[in-house]
Design an enzyme around this catalytic site. Sequence first.
Site, PDB file in Angstrom:
ATOM      1  N   ARG A 272       0.757  -1.155   0.011  1.00  0.00           N
ATOM      2  CA  ARG A 272       0.217   0.042   0.160  1.00  0.00           C
ATOM      3  C   ARG A 272       0.986   1.318  -0.043  1.00  0.00           C
ATOM      4  NH1 ARG A 272      -2.385  -3.340   3.480  1.00  0.00           N
ATOM      5  NH2 ARG A 272      -4.205  -4.309   2.649  1.00  0.00           N
TER       6      ARG A 272
ATOM      7  N   LYS B  41       2.540  11.468 -10.973  1.00  0.00           N
ATOM      8  CA  LYS B  41       1.433  10.635 -11.853  1.00  0.00           C
ATOM      9  C   LYS B  41       2.325   9.321 -11.974  1.00  0.00           C
ATOM     10  CE  LYS B  41      -1.599  13.614 -14.271  1.00  0.00           C
ATOM     11  NZ  LYS B  41      -1.991  13.979 -15.730  1.00  0.00           N
TER      12      LYS B  41
ATOM     13  N   GLU C 162       8.946  18.682 -25.539  1.00  0.00           N
ATOM     14  CA  GLU C 162       8.263  18.906 -24.497  1.00  0.00           C
ATOM     15  C   GLU C 162       8.706  20.301 -23.755  1.00  0.00           C
ATOM     16  OE1 GLU C 162       5.619  17.276 -23.589  1.00  0.00           O
ATOM     17  OE2 GLU C 162       5.886  15.429 -24.560  1.00  0.00           O
TER      18      GLU C 162
ATOM     19  N   LYS D   8       7.081  22.898 -14.292  1.00  0.00           N
ATOM     20  CA  LYS D   8       6.395  21.824 -14.156  1.00  0.00           C
ATOM     21  C   LYS D   8       6.146  21.799 -12.743  1.00  0.00           C
ATOM     22  CE  LYS D   8       4.506  17.614 -14.852  1.00  0.00           C
ATOM     23  NZ  LYS D   8       4.587  16.384 -15.153  1.00  0.00           N
TER      24      LYS D   8
ATOM     25  N   GLU E 100      -5.078  17.561 -11.730  1.00  0.00           N
ATOM     26  CA  GLU E 100      -5.614  17.769 -12.921  1.00  0.00           C
ATOM     27  C   GLU E 100      -7.045  18.203 -13.082  1.00  0.00           C
ATOM     28  OE1 GLU E 100      -4.169  15.655 -16.641  1.00  0.00           O
ATOM     29  OE2 GLU E 100      -5.470  16.805 -18.082  1.00  0.00           O
TER      30      GLU E 100
ATOM     31  N   ARG F  93      -2.937  21.829 -14.970  1.00  0.00           N
ATOM     32  CA  ARG F  93      -2.296  20.676 -15.708  1.00  0.00           C
ATOM     33  C   ARG F  93      -2.614  20.382 -17.154  1.00  0.00           C
ATOM     34  NH1 ARG F  93       0.163  16.126 -11.275  1.00  0.00           N
ATOM     35  NH2 ARG F  93       1.505  15.283 -13.010  1.00  0.00           N
TER      36      ARG F  93
ATOM     37  N   ASN G 245      -1.318  19.587 -22.113  1.00  0.00           N
ATOM     38  CA  ASN G 245      -1.762  18.961 -23.258  1.00  0.00           C
ATOM     39  C   ASN G 245      -1.642  19.723 -24.536  1.00  0.00           C
ATOM     40  OD1 ASN G 245      -2.499  16.486 -22.159  1.00  0.00           O
ATOM     41  ND2 ASN G 245      -4.281  17.593 -21.215  1.00  0.00           N
TER      42      ASN G 245
ATOM     43  N   HIS H 169      -0.782  18.086 -27.740  1.00  0.00           N
ATOM     44  CA  HIS H 169      -0.886  16.423 -27.678  1.00  0.00           C
ATOM     45  C   HIS H 169      -2.151  15.894 -28.120  1.00  0.00           C
ATOM     46  CE1 HIS H 169       2.460  17.071 -25.054  1.00  0.00           C
ATOM     47  NE2 HIS H 169       2.493  15.734 -24.868  1.00  0.00           N
TER      48      HIS H 169
ATOM     49  N   HIS I 140      -1.253  13.135 -30.948  1.00  0.00           N
ATOM     50  CA  HIS I 140      -1.804  11.538 -30.510  1.00  0.00           C
ATOM     51  C   HIS I 140      -2.345  11.183 -31.840  1.00  0.00           C
ATOM     52  CE1 HIS I 140      -2.057  11.958 -25.942  1.00  0.00           C
ATOM     53  NE2 HIS I 140      -1.174  11.505 -26.331  1.00  0.00           N
TER      54      HIS I 140
ATOM     55  N   HIS J 172       7.020   9.755 -29.963  1.00  0.00           N
ATOM     56  CA  HIS J 172       5.972  10.781 -29.286  1.00  0.00           C
ATOM     57  C   HIS J 172       6.557  12.366 -29.215  1.00  0.00           C
ATOM     58  CE1 HIS J 172       3.104  12.105 -26.256  1.00  0.00           C
ATOM     59  NE2 HIS J 172       4.328  12.706 -25.439  1.00  0.00           N
TER      60      HIS J 172
HETATM   61  N1  LIG Z   1       4.019  10.308 -15.165  1.00  0.00           N
HETATM   62  C1  LIG Z   1       4.054  11.367 -15.810  1.00  0.00           C
HETATM   63  O1  LIG Z   1       3.551  12.491 -15.798  1.00  0.00           O
HETATM   64  C2  LIG Z   1       4.388  11.307 -17.486  1.00  0.00           C
HETATM   65  C3  LIG Z   1       4.669  12.493 -18.158  1.00  0.00           C
HETATM   66  C4  LIG Z   1       5.176  12.228 -19.491  1.00  0.00           C
HETATM   67  C5  LIG Z   1       5.380  11.071 -20.039  1.00  0.00           C
HETATM   68  N2  LIG Z   1       5.136   9.887 -19.262  1.00  0.00           N
HETATM   69  C6  LIG Z   1       5.320   8.503 -19.755  1.00  0.00           C
HETATM   70  O2  LIG Z   1       6.790   8.573 -20.072  1.00  0.00           O
HETATM   71  C7  LIG Z   1       6.871   7.430 -21.155  1.00  0.00           C
HETATM   72  C8  LIG Z   1       8.065   8.054 -22.230  1.00  0.00           C
HETATM   73  O3  LIG Z   1       9.018   8.426 -21.377  1.00  0.00           O
HETATM   74  P1  LIG Z   1      10.682   8.545 -22.267  1.00  0.00           P
HETATM   75  O4  LIG Z   1      10.463   9.381 -23.325  1.00  0.00           O
HETATM   76  O5  LIG Z   1      11.635   8.970 -21.223  1.00  0.00           O
HETATM   77  O6  LIG Z   1      10.903   6.994 -22.777  1.00  0.00           O
HETATM   78  P2  LIG Z   1      11.700   5.888 -22.279  1.00  0.00           P
HETATM   79  O7  LIG Z   1      11.685   5.584 -20.789  1.00  0.00           O
HETATM   80  O8  LIG Z   1      10.971   4.745 -23.354  1.00  0.00           O
HETATM   81  O9  LIG Z   1      13.037   5.899 -22.795  1.00  0.00           O
HETATM   82  C9  LIG Z   1      13.569   6.046 -24.298  1.00  0.00           C
HETATM   83  C10 LIG Z   1      14.520   5.159 -24.634  1.00  0.00           C
HETATM   84  O10 LIG Z   1      15.674   5.768 -24.105  1.00  0.00           O
HETATM   85  C11 LIG Z   1      16.369   4.623 -23.390  1.00  0.00           C
HETATM   86  N3  LIG Z   1      17.072   5.004 -22.413  1.00  0.00           N
HETATM   87  C12 LIG Z   1      16.662   6.017 -21.065  1.00  0.00           C
HETATM   88  N4  LIG Z   1      17.445   6.432 -20.621  1.00  0.00           N
HETATM   89  C13 LIG Z   1      18.737   6.257 -21.252  1.00  0.00           C
HETATM   90  C14 LIG Z   1      19.977   6.729 -21.129  1.00  0.00           C
HETATM   91  N5  LIG Z   1      20.456   7.721 -20.147  1.00  0.00           N
HETATM   92  N6  LIG Z   1      21.052   6.214 -21.918  1.00  0.00           N
HETATM   93  C15 LIG Z   1      20.723   5.392 -23.136  1.00  0.00           C
HETATM   94  N7  LIG Z   1      19.252   5.169 -23.305  1.00  0.00           N
HETATM   95  C16 LIG Z   1      18.429   5.500 -22.434  1.00  0.00           C
HETATM   96  C17 LIG Z   1      15.183   3.698 -23.011  1.00  0.00           C
HETATM   97  O11 LIG Z   1      15.700   2.332 -22.926  1.00  0.00           O
HETATM   98  C18 LIG Z   1      14.332   3.912 -24.252  1.00  0.00           C
HETATM   99  O12 LIG Z   1      14.689   2.927 -25.384  1.00  0.00           O
HETATM  100  C19 LIG Z   1       5.784   7.239 -21.731  1.00  0.00           C
HETATM  101  O13 LIG Z   1       5.278   5.963 -21.145  1.00  0.00           O
HETATM  102  C20 LIG Z   1       4.936   8.075 -21.051  1.00  0.00           C
HETATM  103  O14 LIG Z   1       3.524   7.630 -20.900  1.00  0.00           O
HETATM  104  C21 LIG Z   1       4.470  10.008 -18.017  1.00  0.00           C
END
Ligand SMILES: NC(=O)c1ccc[n+]([C@@H]2O[C@H](COP(=O)([O-])OP(=O)(O)OC[C@H]3O[C@@H](n4cnc5c(N)ncnc54)[C@H](O)[C@@H]3O)[C@@H](O)[C@H]2O)c1
Length: 400
Positions: A137, A159, A205, A251, A261, A268, A272, A275, A279, A299
Amino acid sequence: VSLPTDPDRPKGADTVRISVHAGGGVYDVLIGRALSHLGEEMARLGLLREGGRIFIGHDDALPASTIEAVAGPLAKAGARITTAGISASERGKTIRGIEPFLAQLAHSRHERGEPVIALGGGIIGDLVGFAAAIYRRGVPVIQVPTTLLAMVDASIGGKTAVNLEVDGNLMKNLVGAFHQPRLVIADTALLASLPSRQMRCGLAECIKHGMIGAEFGEAALLEWIEQNAESILARHPGALSELVARNVAIKAAVVAQDEREDADKGGRALLNLGHTFGHAVETVESALPEGESTPGIQHGEAVALGLVAATHCAEAAGLCDTSLRWTQRITSIVQRCGLPIRAVGLPPADEIFARMTHDKKVRGGILRLVLPVAPGRAELIADPPREAVIAGIRSISARS
Ligand SMILES: NC(=O)c1ccc[n+]([C@@H]2O[C@H](COP(=O)([O-])OP(=O)(O)OC[C@H]3O[C@@H](n4cnc5c(N)ncnc54)[C@H](O)[C@@H]3O)[C@@H](O)[C@H]2O)c1
């Protein structure tokens, strides 16, 4: 927040600290050469003690040196460390994908109150963060982001989520929890191994943040990105820490204003921007960014295209003053950051419009779009004129 201003600042200079007020509490984000402070910060929070357990869930694609840089000093301080590699894929970011990780936590006899560290990009941050939210939990989580996107966005705000497969479709982030981290360590040196395309995706972003920054105390961010795009792409340490610090400041302000949000306007939801258009093009499998040879739109690239489309849409709808030449300016910043302004292989604009009306931001059948209304300002617009939306879509469609 006191920010370093010199992009040529030598490595080893100060770390920037920004506090995030959320979840009824406050936590710090350390930016720059931040990893060297992990142990002392955890000790300060009562999360590092001799013989105590720390579980590190990390992206299995990270260099061994990155994992060692996190685990080594904590082990030296006497903590019992367990590490678990996780493959970062949206298909694996599911309830099923999280189960082995939860089992590993239980196997290591991880107790309540003992911290979990999420070391990786947004996928790992979401997955490990969600596991930390539900294991016993809730156990404390520390986010150590390794992508630009995770540093400026995903690691902050609490989140956490996994995707859910419904009738063969992967519904993104449908199951999750708010679980604020106790600490975020954004060490820009970890970006050294990040592929360039991922780096540029994170920058999309940042441009988005610049387009809403005036509301959140960062009116000059866009201009700063414009002037420093080359140093950022060359991963100059000073430029990277200033970029991350300015974006984290935005942020943090957004999250403090509207943690869950639920604000009707602003808050928040403004994140978007770009986005909804994004999307709609991201899911077109045959499409690719103009100038790219690998199929598929990432993305961040979709967000960049979405920002260009949203700006054209706002201008066509008469929401922003055309004398500001805002569309030209956004297009040029996106290009300077090495991001696409058009995509090849998109279906007709009408079809993209239909996809947009299926987006999750459509409530009661009315399309709601976040659109730029002035430099650094955007607004949530309900039911924007169809022709303006179509103009936005056409602005990013290159002929195949
Ligand atoms: N929680 C939130 O508020 C929030 C906000 C925006 C996005 N997200 C989520 O984040 C995800 C996307 O995140 P991302 O763009 O960081 O992608 P990701 O975690 O998939 O990383 C992108 C790629 O880079 C590689 N990688 C990561 N760090 C590395 C490093 N230092 N050196 C070499 N390779 C590395 C990973 O293995 C992957 O192939 C989505 O699932 C999205 O839903 C969450």
